[in-house]
Write a protein that holds these residues in place. Structure first.
Motif, short mmCIF file in Angstrom:
data_model
loop_
_atom_site.label_atom_id
_atom_site.label_comp_id
_atom_site.label_asym_id
_atom_site.label_seq_id
_atom_site.Cartn_x
_atom_site.Cartn_y
_atom_site.Cartn_z
N UNK A 1 0.81 -1.21 0.00
CA UNK A 1 0.00 0.00 0.00
C UNK A 1 0.85 1.26 0.00
N UNK A 2 2.16 1.11 0.06
CA UNK A 2 3.01 2.29 0.06
C UNK A 2 3.95 2.24 -1.12
N UNK A 3 4.38 3.44 -1.60
CA UNK A 3 5.29 3.52 -2.72
C UNK A 3 6.72 3.60 -2.25
N UNK A 4 7.65 3.85 -3.20
CA UNK A 4 9.06 3.91 -2.87
C UNK A 4 9.39 5.00 -1.87
N UNK A 5 8.65 6.13 -1.94
CA UNK A 5 8.90 7.21 -0.99
C UNK A 5 8.60 6.76 0.43
N UNK A 6 7.52 5.98 0.60
CA UNK A 6 7.17 5.50 1.93
C UNK A 6 8.23 4.58 2.49
N UNK A 189 2.24 7.37 13.47
CA UNK A 189 1.82 8.37 12.48
C UNK A 189 2.84 8.48 11.35
N UNK A 190 2.32 8.80 10.15
CA UNK A 190 3.17 9.05 8.98
C UNK A 190 2.33 9.73 7.91
N UNK A 191 2.95 10.67 7.20
CA UNK A 191 2.31 11.34 6.07
C UNK A 191 3.21 11.21 4.85
N UNK A 192 2.66 10.70 3.74
CA UNK A 192 3.38 10.53 2.49
C UNK A 192 2.56 11.16 1.38
N UNK A 193 3.09 12.20 0.72
CA UNK A 193 2.35 12.91 -0.31
C UNK A 193 1.00 13.34 0.26
N UNK A 194 -0.11 12.89 -0.35
CA UNK A 194 -1.44 13.26 0.14
C UNK A 194 -2.09 12.16 0.95
N UNK A 195 -1.35 11.11 1.28
CA UNK A 195 -1.87 10.03 2.12
C UNK A 195 -1.33 10.20 3.53
N UNK A 196 -2.16 9.84 4.52
CA UNK A 196 -1.78 10.07 5.91
C UNK A 196 -2.40 9.00 6.81
N UNK A 197 -1.60 8.53 7.76
CA UNK A 197 -2.07 7.61 8.79
C UNK A 197 -1.76 8.23 10.14
N UNK A 198 -2.76 8.32 11.01
CA UNK A 198 -2.56 8.82 12.37
C UNK A 198 -3.31 7.91 13.34
#
Length: 252
Positions: A1-6, A189-198
């Protein structure tokens, strides 16, 4: 569910933790616990970025965990936690809703279910550890095997999501002197581009039993879980789960 940036960000987080000064327990410890969480769910989901706000029922979720702590400073401690996260709802649509190629027309009643249950695998270090203050820092890999489903009298459409989400993990515990109470907070918590998990929780713990053989603690707290996805596995979401919980923890 995450890309290379994540993945790169998770690696950087892990390196920052590994390079920090650490303190370890002087003895091997096992923590086991569970919570019952009353959730109020709000938000939207879909296969496009234009989705209606859904009306969800209040639900009772469960969460349980096992943590292993050891006295070896260079090796992280391990915590595994499973989180049930299922919500249901029904409403009459105020607008057309397209979900993976199926259009549910406005003014029609629909039923829907979101299942974002997941398991957290956390590696962490105790940076401070004494009777008054404990501070943990680490990284978590959330393993999500979820399902989104929408039904009407004419159609039923479902989509599965399966993947890993990395987050930064921290926990702070402060003992109240001369009392059996401890206040604490936990964050993933983590924010990647416009996706976010808190994933945040805060609570108070009461030590019912405390001796050399076993500790038994009661927990009362409040937890908030936000998941914002922007075209991740073709899913868009802006969902929030919040509410109080009651927990029990045993320490051997």
């Amino acid at each position: 569910m995450v890309d290379g940036k994540g993945i790169k960000l998770a690696t950087l987080l892990a390196c920052s933790v590994l390079s920090a000064p650490v303190a370890a327990d002087t003895v091997f410890g096992v923590y086991a616990g569970g919570q019952f969480w009353q959730t109020d769910t709000s938000g939207s989901f879909g296969s496009t970025n234009n989705n209606p706000e859904f009306a969800f029922d209040d639900e009772q979720q469960s969460s349980y965990y096992l943590a292993l702590e050891h006295p070896i400073p260079l090796f992280p401690n391990l915590k595994v936690r499973h989180n049930e996260l299922v919500s249901n709802g029904q409403q009459r649509l105020s607008q057309d809703f397209s979900f993976f190629g199926t259009t549910f027309s406005a003014d029609n009643p629909i039923n829907y279910q979101t299942d974002l249950s997941h398991t957290d695998y956390t590696l962490y270090y105790e940076l401070f550890d004494n009777d008054l203050l404990t501070f943990d820092l680490g990284v978590t890999a959330k393993r999500v095997e979820g399902n989104l489903e929408v039904r009407s009298q004419e159609f039923m459409r479902a989509s599965a999501t399966d993947g890993w989400i990395p987050t930064l993990y921290s926990q702070l515990r402060v003992g109240i002197p001369a009392t059996p109470f401890t206040v604490y907070g936990i964050a993933n918590a983590l924010s990647i581009d416009d996706s976010k998990i808190e994933d945040y929780e805060a609570g108070i713990e009461y030590r019912v039993v405390e001796n050399l053989a076993v500790d038994l603690n009661l927990q009362l707290g409040y937890r908030v879980f936000n998941i914002e996805l922007d075209d991740l596995d073709n899913i868009y979401s802006n969902l929030e789960y919040r509410g109080p919980y009651l927990g029990l923890e045993v320490h051997f």
